[in-house]
Design an enzyme around this catalytic site. Structure first.
Site, PDB file in Angstrom:
ATOM      1  N   ASP A 170       7.890   3.362  -0.321  1.00  0.00           N
ATOM      2  CA  ASP A 170       6.482   3.216  -0.707  1.00  0.00           C
ATOM      3  C   ASP A 170       5.747   4.554  -0.727  1.00  0.00           C
ATOM      4  O   ASP A 170       5.828   5.331   0.225  1.00  0.00           O
ATOM      5  CB  ASP A 170       5.749   2.299   0.283  1.00  0.00           C
ATOM      6  CG  ASP A 170       6.257   0.875   0.219  1.00  0.00           C
ATOM      7  OD1 ASP A 170       7.257   0.627  -0.486  1.00  0.00           O
ATOM      8  OD2 ASP A 170       5.649   0.018   0.874  1.00  0.00           O
TER       9      ASP A 170
ATOM     10  N   ASP B 225       9.472  -8.173  -4.828  1.00  0.00           N
ATOM     11  CA  ASP B 225       9.761  -7.354  -3.663  1.00  0.00           C
ATOM     12  C   ASP B 225      11.037  -7.829  -2.964  1.00  0.00           C
ATOM     13  O   ASP B 225      11.553  -8.902  -3.295  1.00  0.00           O
ATOM     14  CB  ASP B 225       8.538  -7.407  -2.724  1.00  0.00           C
ATOM     15  CG  ASP B 225       8.350  -6.104  -1.968  1.00  0.00           C
ATOM     16  OD1 ASP B 225       9.325  -5.346  -1.833  1.00  0.00           O
ATOM     17  OD2 ASP B 225       7.223  -5.853  -1.505  1.00  0.00           O
TER      18      ASP B 225
HETATM   19  C1  GLA Z   1       6.564  -3.346   0.061  1.00  0.00           C
HETATM   20  C2  GLA Z   1       6.524  -2.727  -1.326  1.00  0.00           C
HETATM   21  C3  GLA Z   1       5.135  -2.200  -1.632  1.00  0.00           C
HETATM   22  C4  GLA Z   1       4.117  -3.332  -1.511  1.00  0.00           C
HETATM   23  C5  GLA Z   1       4.223  -3.969  -0.127  1.00  0.00           C
HETATM   24  C6  GLA Z   1       3.377  -5.215  -0.004  1.00  0.00           C
HETATM   25  O1  GLA Z   1       6.408  -2.405   1.061  1.00  0.00           O
HETATM   26  O2  GLA Z   1       7.475  -1.694  -1.446  1.00  0.00           O
HETATM   27  O3  GLA Z   1       5.093  -1.646  -2.924  1.00  0.00           O
HETATM   28  O4  GLA Z   1       4.329  -4.270  -2.512  1.00  0.00           O
HETATM   29  O5  GLA Z   1       5.566  -4.345   0.180  1.00  0.00           O
HETATM   30  O6  GLA Z   1       3.529  -5.842   1.226  1.00  0.00           O
END
Ligand code: GLA
Length: 407
Positions: free
Chosen positions: A219, A158
């Site tokens: 997301d 990430d």
């Molecule tokens: C980010 C990523 C997600 C997930 C969250 C976890 O937002 O884009 O896919 O992994 O972090 O905290």
């Protein structure tokens, strides 16, 4: 040897080590990922069946192995954020939360491997993960080594909590150290989306030289608006990212939410069809213990998965618009064949009928006649000449998906 030749060899050698060198993801990876459905639920006391714990991943692995998902191609069981202890151990190594992963990560990896599956884990290029657990910055080499020792097969990396000047270098460094472990670890990066969210241009070529998958949109959520905005982004294809992906490196529109709470039957078909057309990773985030049978059979659909996993590995793009309807095509095997998906974004009203001459859907090919098959059912739809029209009916927020093969 001339010094200049030596220098050249050294330079080429360096590039070869830095570039992705793991032989993985020749077709888009498939599996299960906890984030969208189970989030950062760490409350095992009140919610033991749904909290982020070894128990959750073991149960999902059991079902993936026993209920046909493994045979269909779903291979990776992936942990997301919130698995970590809030601090590193006395040697500076990462450690899982001891209450939720009491047997440790090596034992969980062994269990998942014993089911014939692979295990994915999550970390962050910055000082902390997005949910504020210890990040990898400053520890890339040690963390890569730790993951390899545990038997990890995939790392989702990430992009939170890091300064812009260290960001790209961090992704490159981690890729380098993963390669150096000698263990093939699929490298799933949130590098492009990190750049896009911070108003920097995404360098897809640079990302896919280092990473096996490239998250390039925000997301996903279990709601139609979220799916629709991903579709819109992939239709625009800014930076021609579809052209850069191929065997070994794929664009990643985030998880599938098929089987969760919000999508209609048509909307679930749309996600399955378009993610497969794009040659996207197929990671589903759903509670497999109580998935609806229709959603399960959609996830296991052989025809659509065959498009996803087509060995040519050419991502589909929008070929034409017919009114509001986007017509996506993707060349597939056998040679001269085309996967076609018509998507109707209308949120209401009835189905729309569309007729398109076959000649507009296939690249001028070896054949005068084509067989048209419904990709979802495998049923023969028609045998058509190049000049004849293919007629389909597309439901609101739904798709029609066909495979066109030279007859
Ligand atoms: C980010 C990523 C997600 C997930 C969250 C976890 O937002 O884009 O896919 O992994 O972090 O905290």
């Amino acid at each position: 040897m001339e010094p200049s030749t030596l220098l050249l060899l050294l330079a080429v050698g360096t590039v070869a080590v830095v570039a992705l060198d793991n032989g993985l993801a020749r077709t888009p990876p498939m599996g299960w990922l906890s984030w969208e459905r189970f989030r950062c639920n760490t409350d095992c006391q009140h919610d033991p069946d749904n909290c982020i714990s070894e128990n959750l991943y073991m149960r999902m692995a059991d079902i993936i192995a026993a209920e046909g998902y493994k045979e269909a191609g779903y291979q990776y069981v992936c942990i997301d954020d919130c698995w970590l202890s809030k601090s590193r151990d006395s040697n500076g190594r990462l450690q899982p939360d001891p209450d939720r992963f009491p047997h440790g990560m090596k034992a969980l990896a062994d269990y998942i491997h014993s089911k014939g599956l692979k295990i994915g884990i999550y970390e962050d290029v910055g000082l902390m993960t997005c949910a504020k657990y210890p990040g990898s910055q400053g520890h890339y080499e040690m963390d890569a080594q730790t993951f390899a020792e545990w038997g990890i097969d995939l790392l989702k990396f990430d992009g939170c909590n890091i300064s812009p000047d260290a960001f790209s270098e961090g992704y490159r460094d981690m890729g380098f150290f993963l390669n150096r472990t000698g263990r093939p670890i699929l490298y799933s990066c949130e590098w492009a989306i990190g750049d896009i969210l911070h108003h920097r241009a995404a360098d897809y070529t640079a990302v896919l030289e280092v990473c096996n998958t490239c998250r390039n949109y925000d997301d996903i959520n279990d709601q139609w608006d979220s799916i629709a905005s991903v579709i819109n982004f992939y239709a625009k294809d800014i930076g021609n990212f579809s052209k850069i992906a191929g065997p070994g490196g794929w664009n990643d529109p985030d998880e599938m939410v098929i089987g969760d709470f919000s999508l209609s039957r048509d909307q679930e078909r749309t996600q399955m069809a378009l993610w497969s057309m794009w040659a996207a990773p197929l990671f589903v985030s759903v509670d497999l213990r109580n998935i609806r049978p229709e959603s399960k059979s959609l996830l296991l659909n052989k025809g659509v998965i065959a498009v996803s996993q087509d060995p040519l590995g050419v991502p589909g793009t929008v070929r034409m618009m017919v009114g509001q309807i986007s017509v996506w095509t993707r060349p597939i095997l056998p040679k001269g064949s085309t996967a076609v998906t018509m998507f109707n974004p209308a949120q209401g009203g009835g189905p729309t009928n569309v007729t398109i001459p076959v000649s507009k859907l296939v690249d001028s090919g070896p054949s005068l006649y084509y067989l048209v098959t419904d990709t979802f059912t495998g049923d023969k739809v028609a045998r058509l000449s190049l000049s004849q029209g293919l007629s389909v009916r597309v439901n609101p927020t739904g798709v029609a998906m066909v495979t066109i093969t030279p007859a």
